[in-house]
Design an enzyme around this catalytic site. Structure first.
Site, PDB file in Angstrom:
ATOM      1  N   ASP A 389       0.793  -1.225   0.000  1.00  0.00           N
ATOM      2  CA  ASP A 389       0.000   0.000   0.000  1.00  0.00           C
ATOM      3  C   ASP A 389       0.824   1.273   0.000  1.00  0.00           C
ATOM      4  O   ASP A 389       0.299   2.344  -0.276  1.00  0.00           O
ATOM      5  CB  ASP A 389      -1.001  -0.016   1.155  1.00  0.00           C
ATOM      6  CG  ASP A 389      -2.174  -0.930   0.837  1.00  0.00           C
ATOM      7  OD1 ASP A 389      -2.469  -1.144  -0.357  1.00  0.00           O
ATOM      8  OD2 ASP A 389      -2.814  -1.432   1.776  1.00  0.00           O
ATOM      9  N   TYR A 470      -9.841  -0.919   1.068  1.00  0.00           N
ATOM     10  CA  TYR A 470      -9.743  -0.813   2.520  1.00  0.00           C
ATOM     11  C   TYR A 470      -9.629   0.603   3.020  1.00  0.00           C
ATOM     12  O   TYR A 470      -9.031   1.463   2.374  1.00  0.00           O
ATOM     13  CB  TYR A 470      -8.517  -1.564   3.036  1.00  0.00           C
ATOM     14  CG  TYR A 470      -8.792  -2.989   3.441  1.00  0.00           C
ATOM     15  CD1 TYR A 470      -9.815  -3.273   4.335  1.00  0.00           C
ATOM     16  CD2 TYR A 470      -8.040  -4.038   2.945  1.00  0.00           C
ATOM     17  CE1 TYR A 470     -10.074  -4.582   4.717  1.00  0.00           C
ATOM     18  CE2 TYR A 470      -8.295  -5.345   3.317  1.00  0.00           C
ATOM     19  CZ  TYR A 470      -9.315  -5.613   4.203  1.00  0.00           C
ATOM     20  OH  TYR A 470      -9.574  -6.892   4.577  1.00  0.00           O
ATOM     21  N   HIS A 518      -6.231 -13.816   3.828  1.00  0.00           N
ATOM     22  CA  HIS A 518      -5.056 -12.959   3.579  1.00  0.00           C
ATOM     23  C   HIS A 518      -4.444 -12.517   4.889  1.00  0.00           C
ATOM     24  O   HIS A 518      -5.091 -12.520   5.925  1.00  0.00           O
ATOM     25  CB  HIS A 518      -5.439 -11.751   2.720  1.00  0.00           C
ATOM     26  CG  HIS A 518      -6.542 -10.924   3.296  1.00  0.00           C
ATOM     27  ND1 HIS A 518      -7.870 -11.276   3.192  1.00  0.00           N
ATOM     28  CD2 HIS A 518      -6.526  -9.769   3.991  1.00  0.00           C
ATOM     29  CE1 HIS A 518      -8.621 -10.365   3.800  1.00  0.00           C
ATOM     30  NE2 HIS A 518      -7.824  -9.448   4.300  1.00  0.00           N
ATOM     31  N   ASP A 527      11.904   5.176  15.974  1.00  0.00           N
ATOM     32  CA  ASP A 527      13.305   5.518  16.251  1.00  0.00           C
ATOM     33  C   ASP A 527      13.346   6.083  17.659  1.00  0.00           C
ATOM     34  O   ASP A 527      13.120   7.265  17.876  1.00  0.00           O
ATOM     35  CB  ASP A 527      13.793   6.532  15.207  1.00  0.00           C
ATOM     36  CG  ASP A 527      15.230   6.964  15.461  1.00  0.00           C
ATOM     37  OD1 ASP A 527      15.785   6.627  16.539  1.00  0.00           O
ATOM     38  OD2 ASP A 527      15.800   7.650  14.594  1.00  0.00           O
ATOM     39  N   LEU A 528      13.614   5.182  18.622  1.00  0.00           N
ATOM     40  CA  LEU A 528      13.619   5.580  20.036  1.00  0.00           C
ATOM     41  C   LEU A 528      14.964   6.178  20.418  1.00  0.00           C
ATOM     42  O   LEU A 528      16.007   5.708  19.951  1.00  0.00           O
ATOM     43  CB  LEU A 528      13.356   4.352  20.913  1.00  0.00           C
ATOM     44  CG  LEU A 528      11.907   3.857  20.880  1.00  0.00           C
ATOM     45  CD1 LEU A 528      11.850   2.360  20.755  1.00  0.00           C
ATOM     46  CD2 LEU A 528      11.185   4.317  22.137  1.00  0.00           C
ATOM     47  N   ASP A 529      14.923   7.193  21.250  1.00  0.00           N
ATOM     48  CA  ASP A 529      16.137   7.761  21.833  1.00  0.00           C
ATOM     49  C   ASP A 529      15.884   7.852  23.332  1.00  0.00           C
ATOM     50  O   ASP A 529      15.069   8.666  23.764  1.00  0.00           O
ATOM     51  CB  ASP A 529      16.413   9.162  21.267  1.00  0.00           C
ATOM     52  CG  ASP A 529      16.912   9.125  19.820  1.00  0.00           C
ATOM     53  OD1 ASP A 529      17.394   8.064  19.369  1.00  0.00           O
ATOM     54  OD2 ASP A 529      16.822  10.165  19.143  1.00  0.00           O
ATOM     55  N   GLU A 569      22.861  -7.083  15.404  1.00  0.00           N
ATOM     56  CA  GLU A 569      21.752  -7.223  14.452  1.00  0.00           C
ATOM     57  C   GLU A 569      21.517  -8.675  14.046  1.00  0.00           C
ATOM     58  O   GLU A 569      20.442  -9.004  13.543  1.00  0.00           O
ATOM     59  CB  GLU A 569      22.039  -6.381  13.196  1.00  0.00           C
ATOM     60  CG  GLU A 569      21.889  -4.890  13.430  1.00  0.00           C
ATOM     61  CD  GLU A 569      22.248  -4.067  12.198  1.00  0.00           C
ATOM     62  OE1 GLU A 569      22.871  -4.632  11.278  1.00  0.00           O
ATOM     63  OE2 GLU A 569      21.907  -2.871  12.158  1.00  0.00           O
ATOM     64  N   HIS A 683      -6.374 -12.419   8.340  1.00  0.00           N
ATOM     65  CA  HIS A 683      -7.788 -12.104   8.079  1.00  0.00           C
ATOM     66  C   HIS A 683      -8.444 -13.250   7.334  1.00  0.00           C
ATOM     67  O   HIS A 683      -8.124 -13.502   6.176  1.00  0.00           O
ATOM     68  CB  HIS A 683      -7.878 -10.792   7.294  1.00  0.00           C
ATOM     69  CG  HIS A 683      -9.245 -10.192   7.276  1.00  0.00           C
ATOM     70  ND1 HIS A 683      -9.509  -8.961   6.734  1.00  0.00           N
ATOM     71  CD2 HIS A 683     -10.428 -10.654   7.743  1.00  0.00           C
ATOM     72  CE1 HIS A 683     -10.800  -8.702   6.863  1.00  0.00           C
ATOM     73  NE2 HIS A 683     -11.379  -9.719   7.466  1.00  0.00           N
TER      74      HIS A 683
HETATM   75 CU   LIG Z   1      -8.356  -7.984   5.470  1.00  0.00          CU
END
Ligand SMILES: [Cu+2]
Ligand SMILES: *[C@@H]1O[C@H](CO)[C@@H](O)[C@H](O)[C@H]1NC(C)=O
Ligand SMILES: *[C@@H]1O[C@H](CO)[C@@H](O)[C@H](O)[C@H]1NC(C)=O
Ligand SMILES: *[C@@H]1O[C@H](CO)[C@@H](O)[C@H](O)[C@H]1NC(C)=O
Ligand SMILES: *[C@@H]1O[C@H](CO)[C@@H](O)[C@H](O)[C@H]1NC(C)=O
Ligand SMILES: *[C@@H]1O[C@H](CO)[C@@H](O)[C@H](O)[C@H]1NC(C)=O
Ligand SMILES: *[C@@H]1O[C@H](CO)[C@@H](O)[C@H](O)[C@H]1NC(C)=O
Ligand SMILES: *[C@@H]1O[C@H](CO)[C@@H](O)[C@H](O)[C@H]1NC(C)=O
Ligand SMILES: *[C@@H]1O[C@H](CO)[C@@H](O)[C@H](O)[C@H]1NC(C)=O
Ligand SMILES: *[C@@H]1O[C@H](CO)[C@@H](O)[C@H](O)[C@H]1NC(C)=O
Ligand SMILES: *[C@@H]1O[C@H](CO)[C@@H](O)[C@H](O)[C@H]1NC(C)=O
Length: 778
Positions: A389, A470, A518, A527-529, A569, A683
């Protein structure tokens, strides 16, 4: 289903940039009650942002100048005005602010630098005037445009490097429309036989779905689904599949070479239309039922009356002036101990920046990056469908909010503005802000004749994106305990399947309809600081254990908290543990609290969440590696700005941003961290999804909450609490200065907002730009 073309969104935003001067003073102007008591109407108290909103979209002038520069001979791009362009021209797809690097912004907002980061524009250009069409991203600036400003390809924020041209394999939208119209004509004998429908009845064969477009060995083919005519004002098209599918080979740019290469009906593949024709002539041919646009598919009012339902329902009202302040020009907000900047970016929609709590930044950035919906089904269309989307940009899909329905009648609204092609579109009331009583207290305790209870008042920031079928509602809520809830709800039409043979992929939900299974995976960047940018990821596992104790002979089965840190990471792709047994918090190891614990903010699901069930999806390949886990933590880099790229779905093998490449072993120990978390739902539509999915159940949410960050619960400071003591002498009531409402009449504006003022949006053409009437609406 998205029926717009793959890369051309139909409209878009630019928030108006205000005073360019740095504003250091932070003074609430007038928070005093205004307006007369008899009307109980109040003005929004204002404030002055501490500095200008550097994330705010292009001004009108910036957009006009950037578009003009792109079109100039000096730029050498050979562009055609989009309004005049064919698929064989080069055009501007979009123009928006190029978000500044955090590294540069921090210098400015922490006071190291007195000048704000240089502004640039981001432009996506489509080069259609070539055998191998492509999209390319450009950086244009510095702004304001002068004769020093330049236009350059920009691939810094991709994982590809180079100039990152994105091949477009289905550029010829106009020719496909003709080709499709011909298919419908050619197959008329079949469609007439199956359903007594022809082109004249407006039988539909929608084009350019996002995904049933397969590329292999330089072949491009597309599956399309026949859909019954829409005969009402409602968008029932999503519920009308007829169960006949056609595949076309649309390789190359010469429409005379395109051809139909297969048909599917009732799970039988026919290599050609003639094969299908032969089959239907066979008396043994099994004809399945069709479908048509009727009441059940329409999102109007229908059904049996509900008792008392005609009577006015309860409604929340503002009892005095709003208790938060807004700098509308800078889109800056202060509420209780929180402050933040708001922007509506073309690409990523509503975002919050520099979110501070008790004067300290806790989030540099919080916002939506991508929402995918990955389908499955027995038929080639549902099986091949994934919607990305972000592909059309979330900004242009922001809708005007309906007062009294989407947001309370007393809410404060901001407009959003975006530029698509050469047109700027302003969506009035695209964002709402309001305080609300959550309908349950945030705290209570009763003891020996006493009861203490505190109201749960939250500040809400909301936007709704309508993307094809949607409607996604994203809500950011700030609470008095310091927590922030990020939630997504989905309503609107499901994208459904024909019922035949689809039992393993959905429920049969109407005579000829399957609710197509689906997964929704909706990715947010946080983005935490925490007390600075250098942070670590703490993990607390709650584990069963068998323990010996000095005071006990033998062992006891019990549980323990196992504390650790996620070092690199390599362990930064995380799924929530079964039974919610693991907790994660971004903490600062260098700044222990008075008790020696590490202060932080915990990320915790507040409602169901989901990652993509499909493993190694053939239809996402490398373009959706941000959907494979519940959350991810990476070391922040200026080059790794987003989990995904708007044109990822155009090049799924080698997308502009392959999120997996962000995981290259960097240390997560006292580094600037970014949390990417997925909301979503599996869903499996049921009969209750007809005609529309409802927000109550299609809901997913995350909490970001202070975790050993303060020395107690900050909501104790709220005056909105009461302590009751019961004794033989009666009940005594203790309060802490909460004022009663002074206005006792009900403000009808709040309760029954005037909906006649509701407007969609306003579009203004920026090229050729008419300087004599700069606001000419088109
Ligand atoms: Cu749906
Ligand atoms: C569009 O085409 C017409 C006819 O050729 C031309 O007069 C007009 O200037 C063009 N518009 C733009 C924006 O280039
Ligand atoms: C410029 O674009 C047009 C199509 O809009 C194309 O016909 C022409 O060949 C292009 N010119 C150059 C020099 O590429
Ligand atoms: C961000 O930083 C990189 C590396 O210094 C630079 O190349 C790029 O142009 C910067 N982007 C913006 C928008 O300032
Ligand atoms: C600001 O400057 C100081 C001193 O040079 C430096 O230690 C600090 O890291 C800088 N802050 C940022 C956000 O770059
Ligand atoms: C750029 O603009 C400035 C100020 O408008 C002017 O003095 C200068 O001559 C221009 N330079 C060029 C190369 O056009
Ligand atoms: C087929 O549709 C036409 C009009 O579209 C109608 O006149 C005709 O009666 C229909 N035939 C059948 C068999 O339903
Ligand atoms: C939003 O747009 C409307 C209509 O153009 C305008 O009246 C209103 O002042 C704008 N709101 C803000 C907060 O700028
Ligand atoms: C454990 O059992 C031994 C033997 O019965 C006893 O002497 C001792 O006190 C017990 N220890 C505790 C902690 O109860
Ligand atoms: C689907 O992907 C898998 C690898 O994940 C591959 O083995 C298989 O061949 C692919 N299927 C098709 C039809 O390309
Ligand atoms: C009730 O009132 C009486 C008389 O004033 C007083 O003596 C007593 O302490 C009160 N009881 C409580 C629980 O306050």
């Amino acid at each position: 289903m998205r029926f717009t073309s793959l890369f051309l969104a139909s409209f878009v935003s630019k928030a108006v940039l205000g005073n360019p001067l740095l504003r250091q003073s932070l003074q609430a102007k007038s928070a005093a009650q205004k307006g007369s008591c008899s009307s109980c109407s109040y003005e929004q108290p204002t404030t002055v942002a501490p500095y200008k909103n550097i994330w705010q979209g292009l001004t009108d002038k910036e957009a006009v100048d950037v578009i003009e520069l792109l079109h100039s001979d000096a730029a050498g791009l050979n562009l055609t005005a989009a309004a005049n362009a064919t698929d064989w021209d080069n055009i501007i797809l979009s123009v928006e602010l190029m978000l500044p690097n955090k590294t540069d912004v921090l210098q400015y907002i922490t006071g190291n630098s007195t000048t704000s980061p240089t502004r640039h524009a981001r432009a996506f250009l489509m080069f259609g005037a070539t055998e191998k069409p492509y999209v390319r991203e450009y950086i244009v600036g510095p702004l304001p445009i002068t004769n020093q400003s330049t236009v350059s390809p920009y691939a810094f924020r991709t994982t590809k490097g180079g100039d990152a041209k994105i091949p477009i394999i289905n550029a010829d939208q106009t020719a496909y429309a003709e080709f499709t119209a011909n298919i419908i004509k050619e197959a008329e004998d079949v469609t007439k036989f199956l359903w007594n429908l022809t082109a004249a009845d407006k039988i539909q064969l929608p084009l350019a779905f996002m995904a049933p477009l397969t590329v292999s060995d330089n072949e491009v083919y597309q599956w399309q689904s026949f859909i019954a005519p829409t005969t009402s004002i409602y968008e029932t098209v999503y519920l009308m599949p007829l169960g006949l599918y056609v595949r076309s080979d649309i390789t190359g740019r010469d429409p005379s070479k395109w051809k139909m290469t297969g048909w599917v009906y009732n799970d039988i593949f026919y290599p050609s239309l003639d094969d299908l024709r032969a089959a239907i002539k066979d008396p043994k041919f099994k004809k399945l039922s069709g479908t048509s646009d009727e009441e059940w598919a329409r999102n109007n009012h229908h059904g049996e009356p509900l008792k008392f339902d005609e009577m006015p329902p309860p409604v929340t009202i503002q009892q005095g002036p709003p208790r938060f302040t807004v700098d509308a020009e800078e889109e800056y907000v202060e509420w209780m101990d929180f402050s933040f900047y708001v922007t509506a970016a073309r690409q990523n929609g509503l975002r919050l920046y520099d979110v501070k709590y008790k004067g300290k930044r806790i989030l540099y950035e919080l916002g939506l990056d991508e929402a995918i919906a990955h389908y499955a089904g027995i038929d080639p269309v549902q099986s091949g469908t994934i919607y990305f989307d972000s592909g059309s940009g979330f900004g242009p899909t922001i809708v005007s909010l309906v007062r009294g329905y989407d947001c309370p009648g007393y809410a404060t609204f901001l407009n959003t503005t975006q530029t698509t092609k050469e047109t700027t579109r302003t969506q009035k009331d695209g964002i709402c802000l309001f305080e609300i009583d959550k309908g349950y207290p945030i705290q209570r305790h009763g003891w020996a004749g006493h009861t203490g209870v505190t109201k749960n008042i939250a500040l809400t920031v909301r936007a709704v994106y309508t993307i094809g079928n949607y409607d996604y509602m994203t809500t950011y809520e700030f609470y008095l305990d310091g927590s922030i809830e990020v939630s997504v709800r989905a309503s609107g039409y499901i994208s459904s399947a024909f019922y035949a043979n689809n039992e393993d992929y959905g429920f049969k939900i109407h005579d000829s309809l399957s609710g197509s299974l689906h997964d929704h995976v909706i990715t947010f960047k946080a983005d935490l600081d925490v007390l600075g940018t250098e942070n670590s990821l703490q993990k607390i596992e709650i584990v069963p254990s068998t323990e010996k104790y000095v005071w006990l002979n033998g062992t006891r089965n019990t549980m323990k908290a196992r504390k650790s840190f996620v070092a690199t990471e390599d362990d930064g792709k995380i799924n929530w543990s079964p039974n919610g047994a693991s907790m994660y918090a971004v903490v600062n190891k260098d700044k222990p609290n008075p008790y020696g614990e590490y202060p932080g903010w915990r990320i915790v699901p507040a409602s169901g969440v989901a990652y993509l069930t499909v493993q190694d999806s053939n239809i996402t390949k490398n373009s959706a590696h941000h959907t494979t886990h519940h959350l991810y933590v990476t070391k922040r880099k200026d080059s790794e700005d987003s989990a995904t790229h708007p044109y990822n779905s155009n090049a799924i093998n080698d997308p502009p941003i392959d999120f997996a490449k962000y995981f290259d072993g960097d240390s997560l120990d006292q580094q600037d961290l970014v949390v990417w978390f997925n909301l979503g739902m599996h869903h499996m539509p049921h009969t209750g999804d007809l005609p529309n999915t409802v927000f109550t159940t299609a809901h997913s949410a995350m909490l970001i909450e202070p975790f050993n960050y303060l020395t107690g619960d900050p909501s104790r400071a709220s005056k909105q609490q009461v302590q009751l003591a019961i004794s033989e002498n009666g009940t005594t009531i203790r309060t802490w200065g909460a004022q009663p409402a002074t206005c006792s009449t009900i403000n009808q504006e709040q309760v029954n907002p005037d909906l006649t003022t509701y407007t969609g949006g306003i579009s203004v053409l920026k090229y050729p730009f008419d300087k004599t009437s700069p606001d000419r609406v088109i």
